[in-house]
Write an enzyme that holds these catalytic residues in place. Structure first.
Site, mmCIF file in Angstrom:
data_model
loop_
_atom_site.group_PDB
_atom_site.id
_atom_site.type_symbol
_atom_site.label_atom_id
_atom_site.label_comp_id
_atom_site.label_asym_id
_atom_site.label_seq_id
_atom_site.Cartn_x
_atom_site.Cartn_y
_atom_site.Cartn_z
ATOM 1 N N ALA A 106 -3.792 7.531 -5.043
ATOM 2 C CA ALA A 106 -2.398 7.072 -5.196
ATOM 3 C C ALA A 106 -2.476 5.575 -5.493
ATOM 4 O O ALA A 106 -2.558 4.742 -4.580
ATOM 5 C CB ALA A 106 -1.626 7.340 -3.920
ATOM 6 N N GLY A 166 0.838 -1.205 0.000
ATOM 7 C CA GLY A 166 0.000 0.000 0.000
ATOM 8 C C GLY A 166 0.865 1.244 0.000
ATOM 9 O O GLY A 166 2.047 1.187 -0.330
ATOM 10 N N ASN A 167 0.283 2.373 0.347
ATOM 11 C CA ASN A 167 1.059 3.612 0.449
ATOM 12 C C ASN A 167 0.411 4.521 1.494
ATOM 13 O O ASN A 167 -0.640 4.186 2.048
ATOM 14 C CB ASN A 167 1.187 4.298 -0.920
ATOM 15 C CG ASN A 167 -0.166 4.633 -1.509
ATOM 16 O OD1 ASN A 167 -0.880 5.469 -0.977
ATOM 17 N ND2 ASN A 167 -0.534 3.958 -2.596
ATOM 18 N N TYR A 168 1.024 5.667 1.753
ATOM 19 C CA TYR A 168 0.600 6.522 2.868
ATOM 20 C C TYR A 168 -0.574 7.449 2.542
ATOM 21 O O TYR A 168 -0.938 8.287 3.357
ATOM 22 C CB TYR A 168 1.772 7.381 3.341
ATOM 23 C CG TYR A 168 2.841 6.591 4.060
ATOM 24 C CD1 TYR A 168 2.544 5.943 5.246
ATOM 25 C CD2 TYR A 168 4.124 6.502 3.548
ATOM 26 C CE1 TYR A 168 3.512 5.217 5.925
ATOM 27 C CE2 TYR A 168 5.104 5.770 4.215
ATOM 28 C CZ TYR A 168 4.793 5.135 5.402
ATOM 29 O OH TYR A 168 5.744 4.419 6.061
ATOM 30 N N SER A 169 -1.167 7.346 1.365
ATOM 31 C CA SER A 169 -2.270 8.260 1.021
ATOM 32 C C SER A 169 -3.416 8.129 2.039
ATOM 33 O O SER A 169 -3.855 7.025 2.352
ATOM 34 C CB SER A 169 -2.787 7.943 -0.388
ATOM 35 O OG SER A 169 -3.953 8.681 -0.629
#
Ligand code: CTP
Length: 327
Positions: A202, A134-137
């Protein structure tokens, strides 16, 4: 006086023959009249009086004067009056007044009748039942844009990856997805009927070739690798299907050669404009409540904005879209 400056609309319901005459003459001998005289917002009146007072030419002249000044006068339907007489002069039904207010607010917005699609948040690409890429969005920017588009009258579909944010706006249709493939499917379904698309999500560019059915156990020794395959480029897919009447805005989060890279993305993804936020700017990017953006047009014109709250940034973006899409 402050109330007159604060309101978006002033409604006087019921308004008597006496107060109507005072409004028409500009009298200011009570709190209501002082508020009316200082009001900067539109005014709506719902007259209520006995039938002879209503039909009297003095009252009708006062109503004409007020209408000529741009004041909305609601109908005074026929029916039983407080005096026991029957005729014209009753206050409009409360439901009809509420409808008139709703019509006023929806028909005066620049994006009324337009449909918009917004993506928000990260995507999660499952490795096994307990792990993902995943990512920090946080989804804050996309949710704020959906809200700002809705505030300007657009009918909004918001496709969001996993986000802690709640949608409290009943006019926004929220579709929750997890992976890029799910986001792609939701966007492709919505896209053909929308006028404006803003892709703030994102999206993970890759996903594991295989998602394990059960939790992957720790290897005794040695490295561990995951075979990744590309996800579809959602915005590029929509860009290639875009018609002349559709407006497509992308986001670019760049760390190096920001403007150059963003300009390339406008062309490669067939966008109308791109919002650039650089991770190097203090207070911009993931997780925080503020953002500092530039918007680059398809003719490479750059509009730069100050550091602002994400809600204010969203309003700037939507104002920009309105100027580019209103003919
Ligand atoms: N985007 C998308 N689908 C993807 C990747 C990105 O729809 N699979 C969209 C994003 O929502 C954003 C824009 O494309 O509006 C640009 O995203 P970005 O990650 O900056 O672009 P990439 O094409 O992935 O380029 P790179 O990661 O190489 O910088």
């Amino acid at each position: 006086m402050e109330l007159g400056l604060w309101g978006d609309l002033m409604l006087i319901a019921p308004i008597t023959a006496n107060t109507l005459s005072k409004l028409a003459s500009g009298a200011c001998d009570n709190f209501l009249l002082a508020t009316f005289l200082s009001a900067k917002c539109p005014v709506m009146l719902a007259p209520a009086m006995d039938l002879d007072m209503y039909s009297n030419s003095a009252t009708q002249d006062n109503l004409d004067v007020l209408k000529k000044r741009g004041i909305t006068v609601l109908d005074s339907p026929s029916g039983e009056l407080a005096s026991g007489l029957c005729g014209k002069g009753r206050m409009e039904e409360p439901e009809e007044i509420a409808n008139a207010i709703e019509d006023f607010f929806t028909s005066n917005k620049p994006l009324t009748g337009r449909k918009a699609l917004v993506t928000a948040g990260p995507t999660y690409e499952n490795i096994d039942p307990v792990r993902f890429i995943g990512n920090y969005s946080s989804g804050k920017m996309g949710f704020a844009i959906a809200e700002a588009l809705s505030n300007q009258g657009a009918q909004v579909t918001l496709v969001s990856g996993p986000s802690a944010l709640q949608n409290t706006n009943p006019d926004i249709k929220l579709i929750k997805v997890t992976s890029a493939l799910e986001m792609m499917e939701a966007c492709e379904n919505a896209f053909p009927t929308v006028n404006i698309t803003v892709m703030a999500a994102a999206v993970s560019d890759y996903r594991p070739r295989v998602t394990a059915d059960s939790k992957i156990k720790r290897e005794k020794k040695g490295a561990f690798s995951i075979d990744l395959i590309p996800n579809p480029d959602i915005i590029k897919t929509l860009g290639s299907a875009k018609t002349d009447s559709q407006y497509l805005l992308g986001f670019a989060l760049e760390t190096n050669n920001a403007e150059e890279n963003a300009k390339k993305k406008i062309i490669s993804k067939n966008l109308d404009a791109i919002v650039l936020n650089s991770l190097k700017e203090k207070g911009a990017g993931f997780g925080v409540d503020t953002n500092k953006i530039s918007i680059i047009d398809s003719d490479n014109k750059i509009t730069r904005f100050e550091l602002k709250s994400k809600a204010d940034v969203a309003s700037d973006i939507v104002d920009f879209i309105i100027t580019r899409t209103s003919k």
